[in-house]
Motif scaffolding. Structure first.
Motif, mmCIF file in Angstrom:
data_model
loop_
_atom_site.group_PDB
_atom_site.id
_atom_site.type_symbol
_atom_site.label_atom_id
_atom_site.label_comp_id
_atom_site.label_asym_id
_atom_site.label_seq_id
_atom_site.Cartn_x
_atom_site.Cartn_y
_atom_site.Cartn_z
ATOM 1 N N ILE A 41 -12.599 1.879 1.220
ATOM 2 C CA ILE A 41 -12.024 0.826 1.808
ATOM 3 C C ILE A 41 -10.375 0.807 1.582
ATOM 4 C CG2 ILE A 41 -12.263 -1.213 2.960
ATOM 5 C CD1 ILE A 41 -15.175 -1.082 1.546
ATOM 6 N N ASN A 42 -9.491 0.676 2.368
ATOM 7 C CA ASN A 42 -8.291 0.294 1.967
ATOM 8 C C ASN A 42 -8.148 -1.136 1.768
ATOM 9 O OD1 ASN A 42 -8.450 -0.274 4.812
ATOM 10 N ND2 ASN A 42 -6.373 -0.663 4.882
ATOM 11 N N HIS A 43 -7.384 -1.544 0.996
ATOM 12 C CA HIS A 43 -7.137 -3.109 0.440
ATOM 13 C C HIS A 43 -5.955 -3.722 0.716
ATOM 14 C CE1 HIS A 43 -9.026 -6.178 -1.690
ATOM 15 N NE2 HIS A 43 -8.879 -5.810 -2.875
ATOM 16 N N THR A 44 -6.025 -4.587 1.807
ATOM 17 C CA THR A 44 -4.779 -5.347 2.150
ATOM 18 C C THR A 44 -4.862 -6.799 1.983
ATOM 19 O OG1 THR A 44 -5.569 -5.591 4.648
ATOM 20 C CG2 THR A 44 -4.139 -3.372 3.847
ATOM 21 N N GLY A 45 -6.183 -7.500 2.005
ATOM 22 C CA GLY A 45 -6.376 -8.803 1.537
ATOM 23 C C GLY A 45 -7.665 -9.284 0.954
ATOM 24 N N TYR A 46 -7.821 -10.573 0.752
ATOM 25 C CA TYR A 46 -8.910 -10.944 0.088
ATOM 26 C C TYR A 46 -10.133 -11.045 0.599
ATOM 27 C CZ TYR A 46 -5.410 -12.676 -3.512
ATOM 28 O OH TYR A 46 -4.281 -12.528 -4.319
ATOM 29 N N TYR A 114 -12.848 0.307 -3.442
ATOM 30 C CA TYR A 114 -11.676 0.139 -3.214
ATOM 31 C C TYR A 114 -10.873 1.101 -3.917
ATOM 32 C CZ TYR A 114 -12.490 -4.109 -0.512
ATOM 33 O OH TYR A 114 -13.207 -4.790 0.464
ATOM 34 N N PRO A 115 -10.530 2.208 -3.563
ATOM 35 C CA PRO A 115 -9.591 3.229 -4.294
ATOM 36 C C PRO A 115 -8.254 2.970 -4.654
ATOM 37 C CG PRO A 115 -10.752 4.229 -2.374
ATOM 38 C CD PRO A 115 -10.675 2.736 -2.366
ATOM 39 N N GLU A 116 -7.689 1.798 -4.211
ATOM 40 C CA GLU A 116 -6.314 1.526 -4.502
ATOM 41 C C GLU A 116 -6.530 0.501 -5.747
ATOM 42 O OE1 GLU A 116 -3.935 0.844 -0.599
ATOM 43 O OE2 GLU A 116 -6.021 0.185 -0.315
ATOM 44 N N ALA A 117 -7.661 -0.057 -6.002
ATOM 45 C CA ALA A 117 -7.863 -0.905 -7.204
ATOM 46 C C ALA A 117 -7.361 -2.195 -6.814
ATOM 47 C CB ALA A 117 -7.198 -0.326 -8.501
ATOM 48 N N THR A 118 -6.352 -2.486 -6.432
ATOM 49 C CA THR A 118 -5.599 -3.795 -6.109
ATOM 50 C C THR A 118 -5.227 -3.882 -4.512
ATOM 51 O OG1 THR A 118 -3.292 -3.026 -6.939
ATOM 52 C CG2 THR A 118 -4.895 -4.109 -8.566
ATOM 53 N N ILE A 119 -4.946 -5.058 -4.126
ATOM 54 C CA ILE A 119 -4.250 -5.317 -2.981
ATOM 55 C C ILE A 119 -2.805 -4.630 -2.776
ATOM 56 C CG2 ILE A 119 -3.217 -7.064 -1.321
ATOM 57 C CD1 ILE A 119 -5.719 -8.932 -2.386
ATOM 58 N N SER A 120 -2.782 -4.014 -1.687
ATOM 59 C CA SER A 120 -1.340 -3.296 -1.284
ATOM 60 C C SER A 120 -0.509 -4.302 -0.747
ATOM 61 C CB SER A 120 -1.484 -2.038 -0.498
ATOM 62 O OG SER A 120 -0.414 -1.559 -0.088
ATOM 63 N N ARG A 121 0.560 -4.824 -1.392
ATOM 64 C CA ARG A 121 1.511 -5.697 -1.026
ATOM 65 C C ARG A 121 2.376 -5.264 0.188
ATOM 66 N NH1 ARG A 121 2.733 -9.641 -5.593
ATOM 67 N NH2 ARG A 121 2.010 -8.729 -7.300
ATOM 68 N N SER A 122 2.486 -3.819 0.245
ATOM 69 C CA SER A 122 3.213 -3.126 1.077
ATOM 70 C C SER A 122 2.404 -2.954 2.448
ATOM 71 C CB SER A 122 3.826 -1.934 0.727
ATOM 72 O OG SER A 122 2.593 -0.948 0.706
ATOM 73 N N PHE A 123 1.055 -3.002 2.427
ATOM 74 C CA PHE A 123 0.026 -3.064 3.411
ATOM 75 C C PHE A 123 -0.006 -1.411 3.709
ATOM 76 C CE2 PHE A 123 1.903 -7.309 4.174
ATOM 77 C CZ PHE A 123 0.607 -7.856 3.297
ATOM 78 N N GLU A 124 0.733 -0.535 3.037
ATOM 79 C CA GLU A 124 0.623 0.791 3.088
ATOM 80 C C GLU A 124 -0.683 1.202 2.157
ATOM 81 O OE1 GLU A 124 2.112 2.575 5.321
ATOM 82 O OE2 GLU A 124 4.134 1.527 5.447
ATOM 83 N N ILE A 125 -1.044 2.396 2.220
ATOM 84 C CA ILE A 125 -2.013 3.049 1.306
ATOM 85 C C ILE A 125 -1.483 3.275 -0.108
ATOM 86 C CG2 ILE A 125 -3.994 4.505 0.976
ATOM 87 C CD1 ILE A 125 -4.981 4.258 3.888
#
Length: 262
Positions: A41-46, A114-125
């Motif tokens: 899952i991509n990670h953009t928010g809590y 969440y493969p990104e590990a942290t929320i993406s502040r740019s909202f890009e992957i």
């Protein structure tokens, strides 16, 4: 049957209704009716994880999410997370959480990562960690890519919560299963990780094409005319934050050591 999980989902749906959230879910049929799978899952928010569980209800299944240990340590959320059999991730002992996730997958569970590990502040992957690919290969299960768009408008890093009745549209796409290779070497892991990331990038672009964005809004990527930082700028912000946290931890350890010596 999982009455507690089912009850929690029912409560969540009630909250979503009160908030006026409008869901557009595509591809829920790609969630397997049985057997293990890694849900990336991509990670953009809590609040991402609360929305990510919705497509799994089409085949009447539940996702066990991997979440940071601090959530399990909380006196309110901790008991709930343990009851729902989610998986705590201790960054200081990651091998234990990885092992637990692989065991869940082999037992036929859906594991949310969440493969990104942290929320993406740019909202890009962001760039992906390799854990999801390693789990899928070791457990011999597919990866189901999932992308969510609009969740960052509800609550994201560095911006106020918007948990009232906002009527926010949230789009969710579930991709077709990606089968892992039989080989478990580093090249295979890297290739699978790249495939999953590129697939999710394409899926996210598809969701964004049908979504109405506000020019200049904080939740809109710079690429689409918003005021969010670029991916490069966001990465630099994350690196600075990580450095500050590391220095704070070192200072605490030094202070504790000094206190013990006195």
């Amino acid at each position: 049957m999982e009455p507690v999980y089912r009850t929690i989902i029912g409560l969540a749906r009630t909250v979503f209704f009160v908030q006026g959230l409008k869901f557009d879910v595509r591809g829920a049929e790609n969630i397997p009716a049985e057997g293990g799978a890694v849900i990336t899952i991509n990670h953009t928010g809590y609040m991402d994880f609360t929305y990510a569980g919705l497509p799994a209800r089409t085949p009447k299944r539940y996702i066990r999410f991997m979440a940071k240990k601090e959530v399990f340590d909380n006196p309110i959320s901790g008991p709930i997370m343990r009851t729902l059999r989610h998986i705590p991730v201790d960054r200081g002992a990651g091998a234990d959480s990885y092992k637990a996730a692989v065991e869940y997958l082999r037992r036929g569970e859906l594991v949310g990562v969440y493969p990104e590990a942290t929320i993406s502040r740019s909202f890009e992957i962001k760039e992906f960690k390799s854990g999801a690919a390693r789990m899928a290969i070791e457990a011999g299960v597919p990866i189901i890519p999932m992308t969510i768009w609009g969740a960052q408008r509800v609550w994201t890093k560095g911006h106020p919560k918007r948990l009232g009745r906002t009527n926010t549209p949230i789009s969710i796409a579930v991709g077709e299963p990606i089968r892992p290779p039989a080989e478990a070497d580093e090249q295979a892991v890297a290739e699978l990780t790249r495939t999953v990331r590129s697939t999710m990038q394409e899926m996210l672009l598809g969701l964004q094409q049908d979504y109405q964005h506000e020019p200049g809004a904080y939740w809109v990527p710079a690429r689409l005319g918003g005021s969010a930082p670029t991916l490069e700028e966001a990465d630099a912000m994350d690196a600075a934050e990580a450095q500050a946290k590391a220095e704070a931890r070192a200072a605490r350890r030094a202070a504790e050591a000094g206190g013990a010596d006195s």
